[in-house]
Design a protein around this motif. Structure first.
Motif, PDB file in Angstrom:
ATOM      1  N   CYS A 171       0.832  -1.209   0.000  1.00  0.00           N
ATOM      2  CA  CYS A 171       0.000   0.000   0.000  1.00  0.00           C
ATOM      3  C   CYS A 171       0.869   1.262   0.000  1.00  0.00           C
ATOM      4  O   CYS A 171       1.982   1.258   0.535  1.00  0.00           O
ATOM      5  CB  CYS A 171      -0.901   0.023   1.236  1.00  0.00           C
ATOM      6  SG  CYS A 171      -2.202  -1.208   1.214  1.00  0.00           S
ATOM      7  N   ASP A 172       0.344   2.313  -0.594  1.00  0.00           N
ATOM      8  CA  ASP A 172       0.959   3.640  -0.493  1.00  0.00           C
ATOM      9  C   ASP A 172       0.344   4.350   0.706  1.00  0.00           C
ATOM     10  O   ASP A 172      -0.855   4.227   0.980  1.00  0.00           O
ATOM     11  CB  ASP A 172       0.680   4.447  -1.762  1.00  0.00           C
ATOM     12  CG  ASP A 172       1.365   3.864  -2.982  1.00  0.00           C
ATOM     13  OD1 ASP A 172       2.595   3.998  -3.073  1.00  0.00           O
ATOM     14  OD2 ASP A 172       0.669   3.264  -3.821  1.00  0.00           O
ATOM     15  N   PRO A 190      -9.693  12.692   1.724  1.00  0.00           N
ATOM     16  CA  PRO A 190      -8.792  13.109   0.639  1.00  0.00           C
ATOM     17  C   PRO A 190      -8.757  14.625   0.432  1.00  0.00           C
ATOM     18  O   PRO A 190      -7.682  15.201   0.227  1.00  0.00           O
ATOM     19  CB  PRO A 190      -9.372  12.389  -0.586  1.00  0.00           C
ATOM     20  CG  PRO A 190     -10.009  11.161  -0.007  1.00  0.00           C
ATOM     21  CD  PRO A 190     -10.591  11.597   1.308  1.00  0.00           C
ATOM     22  N   HIS A 210      -1.458   5.875 -10.398  1.00  0.00           N
ATOM     23  CA  HIS A 210      -2.324   5.295  -9.371  1.00  0.00           C
ATOM     24  C   HIS A 210      -2.816   6.369  -8.399  1.00  0.00           C
ATOM     25  O   HIS A 210      -3.997   6.410  -8.040  1.00  0.00           O
ATOM     26  CB  HIS A 210      -1.546   4.210  -8.613  1.00  0.00           C
ATOM     27  CG  HIS A 210      -2.386   3.364  -7.735  1.00  0.00           C
ATOM     28  ND1 HIS A 210      -3.358   2.502  -8.205  1.00  0.00           N
ATOM     29  CD2 HIS A 210      -2.416   3.232  -6.366  1.00  0.00           C
ATOM     30  CE1 HIS A 210      -3.933   1.878  -7.195  1.00  0.00           C
ATOM     31  NE2 HIS A 210      -3.386   2.306  -6.078  1.00  0.00           N
ATOM     32  N   ILE A 211      -1.906   7.246  -7.976  1.00  0.00           N
ATOM     33  CA  ILE A 211      -2.268   8.324  -7.053  1.00  0.00           C
ATOM     34  C   ILE A 211      -3.220   9.317  -7.719  1.00  0.00           C
ATOM     35  O   ILE A 211      -4.207   9.760  -7.119  1.00  0.00           O
ATOM     36  CB  ILE A 211      -0.987   9.039  -6.551  1.00  0.00           C
ATOM     37  CG1 ILE A 211      -0.158   8.077  -5.698  1.00  0.00           C
ATOM     38  CG2 ILE A 211      -1.347  10.292  -5.745  1.00  0.00           C
ATOM     39  CD1 ILE A 211       1.239   8.584  -5.403  1.00  0.00           C
ATOM     40  N   TRP A 214      -6.649   7.909  -7.732  1.00  0.00           N
ATOM     41  CA  TRP A 214      -7.265   7.891  -6.394  1.00  0.00           C
ATOM     42  C   TRP A 214      -7.837   9.276  -6.054  1.00  0.00           C
ATOM     43  O   TRP A 214      -8.973   9.395  -5.615  1.00  0.00           O
ATOM     44  CB  TRP A 214      -6.244   7.462  -5.354  1.00  0.00           C
ATOM     45  CG  TRP A 214      -6.798   7.348  -3.964  1.00  0.00           C
ATOM     46  CD1 TRP A 214      -7.491   6.307  -3.429  1.00  0.00           C
ATOM     47  CD2 TRP A 214      -6.701   8.328  -2.922  1.00  0.00           C
ATOM     48  NE1 TRP A 214      -7.837   6.566  -2.115  1.00  0.00           N
ATOM     49  CE2 TRP A 214      -7.361   7.806  -1.780  1.00  0.00           C
ATOM     50  CE3 TRP A 214      -6.120   9.597  -2.836  1.00  0.00           C
ATOM     51  CZ2 TRP A 214      -7.451   8.506  -0.590  1.00  0.00           C
ATOM     52  CZ3 TRP A 214      -6.206  10.286  -1.644  1.00  0.00           C
ATOM     53  CH2 TRP A 214      -6.869   9.743  -0.542  1.00  0.00           C
ATOM     54  N   LYS A 269      -8.361   4.626   2.363  1.00  0.00           N
ATOM     55  CA  LYS A 269      -6.958   4.460   2.034  1.00  0.00           C
ATOM     56  C   LYS A 269      -6.774   4.321   0.524  1.00  0.00           C
ATOM     57  O   LYS A 269      -7.703   3.978  -0.205  1.00  0.00           O
ATOM     58  CB  LYS A 269      -6.399   3.220   2.739  1.00  0.00           C
ATOM     59  CG  LYS A 269      -6.368   3.342   4.258  1.00  0.00           C
ATOM     60  CD  LYS A 269      -5.759   2.100   4.878  1.00  0.00           C
ATOM     61  CE  LYS A 269      -5.680   2.253   6.404  1.00  0.00           C
ATOM     62  NZ  LYS A 269      -5.087   1.049   7.050  1.00  0.00           N
ATOM     63  N   ILE A 270      -5.583   4.631   0.085  1.00  0.00           N
ATOM     64  CA  ILE A 270      -5.256   4.403  -1.329  1.00  0.00           C
ATOM     65  C   ILE A 270      -5.279   2.901  -1.577  1.00  0.00           C
ATOM     66  O   ILE A 270      -4.719   2.124  -0.796  1.00  0.00           O
ATOM     67  CB  ILE A 270      -3.875   4.992  -1.669  1.00  0.00           C
ATOM     68  CG1 ILE A 270      -3.864   6.505  -1.428  1.00  0.00           C
ATOM     69  CG2 ILE A 270      -3.497   4.685  -3.121  1.00  0.00           C
ATOM     70  CD1 ILE A 270      -2.514   7.155  -1.635  1.00  0.00           C
ATOM     71  N   SER A 271      -5.924   2.487  -2.637  1.00  0.00           N
ATOM     72  CA  SER A 271      -6.053   1.050  -2.915  1.00  0.00           C
ATOM     73  C   SER A 271      -4.680   0.413  -3.126  1.00  0.00           C
ATOM     74  O   SER A 271      -3.745   1.062  -3.612  1.00  0.00           O
ATOM     75  CB  SER A 271      -6.931   0.823  -4.144  1.00  0.00           C
ATOM     76  OG  SER A 271      -6.408   1.511  -5.258  1.00  0.00           O
TER      77      SER A 271
END
Length: 297
Positions: A171-172, A190, A210-211, A214, A269-271
Motif C-alpha cells: 500500500c501507499d 482526501p 495510481h495516485i 485515487w 486508504k489508497i487502494s
C-alpha cells in the motif's frame, strides 16, 4: 480442419533442412536419413497442407510461394528451439550467461534482491544485467527486446503481447515530519489532506498514475507542490518538513521506526498495488527467463 494430433514434427524438421540446404541429398546427410525418407516426408507434408512446397530446378530444391510462407513460420520456430537448447546447455554446463532484467525502484527494494541472491547462488555463472526504469518504460524495453523480463509495479497500462504475473501486494501511505506532529491523531478525508503541501513521484510513472486516479475518484485534480523522480527522493522532503509525502509503506518503515516521520490517517486508504513480473508470452520466453520466474512462483 487441422488437428494438432496430426502434427508431425519430423516432417517440419525435414522441410526446414531441405529449404535451408536446397538439396534432398544434403538434408539426408544432415539428418542421418536416406534420400527416400526425406522425399517421403516432404510428400506427406505437402499432402497434409494440401499444396506444393518445393520445385526441383538445376539450382536445387526451391520453395514455392506457399513453401516460402510456411518456411517464414517454421524458421522462427526452429530458431527459438535452437536458442532454447543452447541456453539450457549453457545453464547445465555452468557456462557464463546473462539475464537482462528491467526493474522499478519499488520492486527492487521490496522483493527482487532476495530472489536474485537465491538465483545467483544456484546459478553462479549467470550474470544479472539490471536496468532501472518505470513500469511503462520496462514494458517498452521488453517489447523492443532490450530486456528478457521485468519486475515492476502495477498498474500496467497495456498488457498486449506480454504476460503479467502478480507476485505480492503493498500500500501507499501518507507520511509527515515532526512539524506536523499535531496532525498525528487526526483522521483526514482526501480533500482535507490535499490542503497541505504534497510531494510525490512525477507523472509518467505507474505510482503517479495510481495516485492521480485515487484523487480523481474523490473529485480532486492532483497537482503536488513537489514532483520527484523516485520514491526514495520523497523522504528527504518529508523529513525536512517541506511537504507531506505519498510513498510505498516499506520505504517509510525505517524512518518511522526512528521516530523521524509518522503515518497520517487518511480514509479511505489508497487502494493496494501489486509487484508484478512482466515477461514475453510463454511461447516466446527464453529457458533462462523461465527458470528465473520459477523463483517468484
Amino acid at each position: 480442419m487441422f488437428d494438432i494430433l496430426d502434427f508431425n514434427f519430423e516432417y517440419y524438421k525435414v522441410f526446414y533442412h531441405v529449404a535451408q540446404l536446397k538439396s534432398v541429398t544434403k538434408a539426408a546427410e544432415a539428418l542421418f536419413l536416406t534420400q527416400p525418407a526425406i522425399s517421403h516426408s516432404i510428400r506427406q507434408l505437402e499432402k497434409h497442407v494440401d499444396c506444393t512446397l518445393f520445385v526441383r530446378t538445376p539450382k536445387g530444391m526451391l520453395l514455392t510461394r506457399e513453401g516460402e510462407l510456411l518456411f517464414s513460420h517454421v524458421s522462427i520456430a526452429f530458431k527459438e528451439l535452437l536458442a532454447g537448447q543452447r541456453e539450457l546447455n549453457l545453464i547445465a554446463k555452468n557456462v557464463e550467461a546473462t539475464l537482462k532484467i528491467g526493474i522499478t525502484e519499488t520492486a527492487l527494494h521490496y522483493c527482487l534482491l532476495p530472489k536474485i541472491e537465491k538465483f545467483v547462488n544456484h546459478y553462479p555463472n549467470v550474470y544479472i544485467s539490471a536496468t532501472g526504469s518505470s513500469t511503462p518504460e520496462n514494458v517498452q524495453l521488453l517489447n523492443e527486446g532490450k530486456i528478457d523480463l521485468a519486475v515492476a509495479v502495477s498498474p500496467v497500462e497495456s498488457t498486449e503481447n506480454i504476460d503479467v504475473l502478480n507476485i505480492s501486494e503493498f500500500c501507499d501511505i501518507f507520511v509527515a515530519g515532526h512539524k506536523y506532529a499535531e496532525l498525528s491523531h487526526r483522521h483526514f478525508t482526501p480533500k482535507e489532506i490535499y490542503e497541505y503541501p504534497m510531494v510525490a513521484v512525477e507523472n509518467g510513472t505507474s505510482a503517479r498514475n495510481h495516485i492521480n486516479c485515487w484523487f480523481s475518484n474523490h473529485g480532486i485534480f492532483f497537482s503536488p507542490k513537489y514532483n520527484v523522480r523516485t520514491s526514495t527522493a520523497i523522504l528527504p522532503f518529508v523529513e525536512y518538513n517541506l511537504a507531506i509525502g505519498i510513498v510505498p509503506s516499506m520505504f517509510a518503515e525505517a524512518l518511522m521506526a526512528q521516530g523521524k516521520i509518522f503515518e497520517l490517517k487518511v480514509e479511505p486508504k489508497i487502494s493496494p498495488r501489486q509487484i508484478v513480473l512482466i515477461s514475453k508470452p510463454n511461447s516466446r520466453i527464453s529457458p533462462l527467463s523461465r527458470v528465473f520466474i520459477e523463483y517468484f512462483k
